[in-house]
Each structure stands twice: as structure tokens, then as C-alpha cells.
Design a protein around this motif. Structure first.
Motif, mmCIF file in Angstrom:
data_model
loop_
_atom_site.group_PDB
_atom_site.id
_atom_site.type_symbol
_atom_site.label_atom_id
_atom_site.label_comp_id
_atom_site.label_asym_id
_atom_site.label_seq_id
_atom_site.Cartn_x
_atom_site.Cartn_y
_atom_site.Cartn_z
ATOM 1 N N ALA A 59 -1.301 -4.901 -10.999
ATOM 2 C CA ALA A 59 -2.086 -3.757 -10.538
ATOM 3 C C ALA A 59 -3.382 -3.615 -11.326
ATOM 4 N N TRP A 87 -1.869 5.372 -5.714
ATOM 5 C CA TRP A 87 -0.438 5.390 -6.033
ATOM 6 C C TRP A 87 -0.148 6.555 -6.981
ATOM 7 N N LEU A 108 9.152 2.855 -5.678
ATOM 8 C CA LEU A 108 9.126 1.417 -5.921
ATOM 9 C C LEU A 108 10.330 0.990 -6.750
ATOM 10 N N TYR A 118 0.864 -1.177 0.000
ATOM 11 C CA TYR A 118 0.000 0.000 0.000
ATOM 12 C C TYR A 118 0.903 1.230 0.000
ATOM 13 N N ALA A 119 0.561 2.227 -0.802
ATOM 14 C CA ALA A 119 1.340 3.461 -0.825
ATOM 15 C C ALA A 119 1.243 4.154 0.540
ATOM 16 N N THR A 139 0.138 -4.058 -6.102
ATOM 17 C CA THR A 139 -0.161 -2.776 -5.477
ATOM 18 C C THR A 139 -1.646 -2.642 -5.165
ATOM 19 N N ASP A 165 5.349 7.547 -5.824
ATOM 20 C CA ASP A 165 5.344 6.195 -5.272
ATOM 21 C C ASP A 165 5.974 5.202 -6.244
ATOM 22 N N ALA A 225 6.271 2.286 0.948
ATOM 23 C CA ALA A 225 5.172 1.331 0.790
ATOM 24 C C ALA A 225 5.181 0.291 1.898
#
Length: 347
Positions: free
Chosen positions: A231, A172, A180, A86-87, A156, A176, A113
Motif C-alpha cells: 500500500a 481505506w 480485510l 478497492y474499498a 490496496t 475496511d 472490497a
């Protein structure tokens, strides 16, 4: 006979020999991976299972599984893992459950994250931050430098829960995504990651690289990781924005078969899609599917989904019940592809 003719013949034979060797050298997309689903979820001991049922009620049934630590999974022969981040750009969004654990609370209050299944109700995890999950894999990888390439799915999360009990997560952002990519590079190092740029090479698109033999050989990929952004369509579109064919990105993504970024597919249930999976694999794409889900197959001792996955030719099969997996419900169910024993011996 002209002295030139034997030389030409020798050259032709040499070219044929080299061509034959190249044809016999297996590429990355010919490998098979057995992996775990939601690899970060710890094993459920009786106390944890009872607490989960109390908190989640009827929703507990589908997630009554768990895994040993990340490195233990790799020691069992798994070569594909999945993490759900999770962001949390500023930090602190998911620190609440750790109020009585100062060390973990401090980590959760930091930026980056965070890995968990669902805020508040299902937050147990082997690794609090995504970079911690990466570090577990990188540590094992460095200790086993000749291992088969590992595949990591980064699933994500940002979908709203629409319930007062669980706060809706933030979307996101490009910041972010940059974080990542940076976490992956920092943890593994560029030379140990197979990126879209590596597969595309000099071809016009990533798809051209995938279907045109651009995957590295299985031997060249040893000791490396390949990462996939798993995602929703909004995130996939945002991740490739400004990066055609994922140029400069670290992760592959999930894109339609005719798109320039097409490389990897995540087809959850192989049973209605066997023909499609076979066609995708034949073109050079990587396909991940699942042999079981939501504890359903395990409770029914049903191997039909696993056998369908095998017949489809999907290179990656994920399970909650791989050989050596915990069995918190005492179901004695095992999803073991026919090729797993041979593959494990070769790793």
C-alpha cells in the motif's frame, strides 16, 4: 576417568548435533517464489484486446497481458499472487459495468472490497470481491495440503485518477482494514495463516523476530499462506496504528528497514538495487521484485531485469510472462528463473 566426564562429553556432542540440525533446517525466508503480477486480470483474447485498446487508447500498451484462472496459475507452479482491492464499505461503487449481468451486479452491490485494475476502463477480473480471490486460493490450498507456503500481496488502491471518466475511489478506513483481516481469517482459518505475531514471537518487535530467526521453517509453513499489505504510506501507517509491530493484524506490511514493523520489502526494479536487496535478504527480510513490467521486457525480449532479480537474491520474483502464461501478443517471451524448474519439482 571420572564417570561424569563421559556424560558431559555425550551431552556436549548431543547439543552440537542438535545445533547442526537446527542450522540445516531451512527457514521460510530461504525459499524462492515465482509469482504473477496482477494475478486477477484474465487472459486477453482477441476481442478483449481490441476492446481494451479502444477504451484505453495509448494506455493499453502497458497492460496487454493476462492470466489464466487463479487455481490454474497455482497448478503451473506459481506460489505468489497479487490482488488489487478497492474499498467498497457499503457496496455498489463499482457495479456499473455489470448492469446487464444481474448475478454479478448483485455481488458488486454488496459490501466488501472489490478487485479490479481501474474503475470503468479496466475492470475485468477473475474474482469480483477480494474474499472471492481468497476463496480461490483457499480451495486450491485445501486440495494440495502439502504445498510450499503461498505469498499473497494485497495491493490496496485509493489514489485519485483526476479524470472525469473514472470516479476517484474512497480512502481505506479502519473498518475496511478490519474487514480485510476478517475476510482472510474467515477464508483460510487462523491456523493456515503466517501472521506477524507468529514471526515476532516473544521478541520486542516484529523486526527483531524477522532478523532474529523468527520465520517458521519451510516445512512448518507448508499448506499455509503469508499475506502482505502492499500500500501507499498513508495506508501502511493507518494499518499499524494501535497495532505496534502489527500485533493482532493478519497481514505484514511495507515499512522502512529501521522500523519495528519491518519484515517485507517490495522493490519493483532490481537493477539499480541489487546491493540493497542482497543486504536486506542477508538480514532475514523477505524481498519481492519483478522480472518485467508494462510489457517492455517482453516486447524487447530483454532478460536483463530477470537476471538482475536472480543475482540480487530476492526471494520473490513476479512476472506477467512466467512459464505457461498466456501470450496475447504472440511475443514468445518467457521469464523463467534458473531455479524455477527445480523448485516446481519439489512442490
Amino acid at each position: 576417568m571420572s564417570p561424569v566426564r563421559p556424560l558431559l562429553l555425550a551431552a556436549a556432542l548431543s547439543a552440537l548435533a542438535l545445533s547442526a540440525v537446527a542450522a540445516e533446517t531451512p527457514k521460510l525466508n530461504t525459499l524462492r517464489w515465482l509469482g504473477s503480477h496482477n494475478s486477477y486480470r484474465p487472459e486477453l483474447d482477441p476481442a478483449a484486446l481490441a476492446h481494451q485498446r479502444q477504451v484505453m487508447g495509448e494506455h493499453s500498451r502497458g497492460v496487454e497481458y493476462g492470466h489464466p484462472p487463479i487455481q490454474a496459475q497455482l497448478n503451473l507452479g506459481l506460489r505468489q499472487l497479487e490482488f488489487d482491492p478497492y474499498a467498497d464499505t457499503a457496496g455498489g461503487l463499482y457495479a456499473g459495468p455489470y448492469a446487464n449481468d444481474p448475478a454479478k451486479a448483485a455481488i458488486m452491490k454488496g459490501p466488501g472490497a472489490k478487485v479490479l485494475h481501474a474503475p470503468v476502463v479496466d475492470n475485468r477480473t477473475h474474482c469480483l470481491r477480494l474474499i472471492d480471490c481468497f476463496t480461490e486460493v483457499a480451495t486450491w490450498s485445501k486440495a494440495h495440503p502439502g504445498h510450499q507456503a503461498l505469498v499473497i500481496f494485497v495491493n490496496t488502491k485509493e489514489e485519485p485518477f483526476n479524470t472525469p471518466a473514472i470516479p476517484n475511489p474512497p480512502l481505506w478506513t479502519e473498518a475496511d482494514f478490519a474487514g480485510l483481516d476478517a475476510d482472510a481469517l474467515k477464508t483460510f482459518g487462523r491456523d493456515r495463516i503466517i501472521t506477524p505475531d507468529d514471526v515476532r514471537g516473544a521478541r520486542a518487535t516484529l523486526r527483531d523476530g524477522v532478523t532474529g530467526g523468527g520465520w517458521p521453517t519451510a516445512e512448518a509453513a507448508r499448506g499455509k499462506v503469508l499475506m502482505v499489505l502492499d500500500a501507499n504510506p498513508r495506508i501502511e501507517a493507518a494499518y499499524r496504528a494501535g497495532h505496534p509491530s502489527l500485533k493482532g493484524r493478519v497481514l505484514f506490511g511495507l515499512y522502512a528497514e529501521n522500523e519495528p514493523e519491518a519484515a517485507v520489502f517490495n522493490i519493483q526494479d532490481p537493477r539499480p538495487e541489487e546491493a540493497r536487496i542482497k543486504a536486506l535478504v542477508a538480514q532475514g527480510f523477505l524481498v519481492r521484485t519483478r522480472s518485467d513490467a508494462d510489457t517492455t521486457e517482453a516486447r524487447n525480449h530483454d532478460l536483463a531485469r530477470l537476471r538482475s532479480a536472480e543475482r540480487s537474491g530476492a526471494q520473490i520474483i513476479s512476472s506477467d510472462y512466467y512459464p505457461g502464461a498466456p501470450d496475447p501478443l504472440g511475443l514468445k517471451f518467457e521469464a523463467k528463473p534458473v531455479w524455477f524448474g527445480e523448485q516446481k519439482a519439489a512442490q
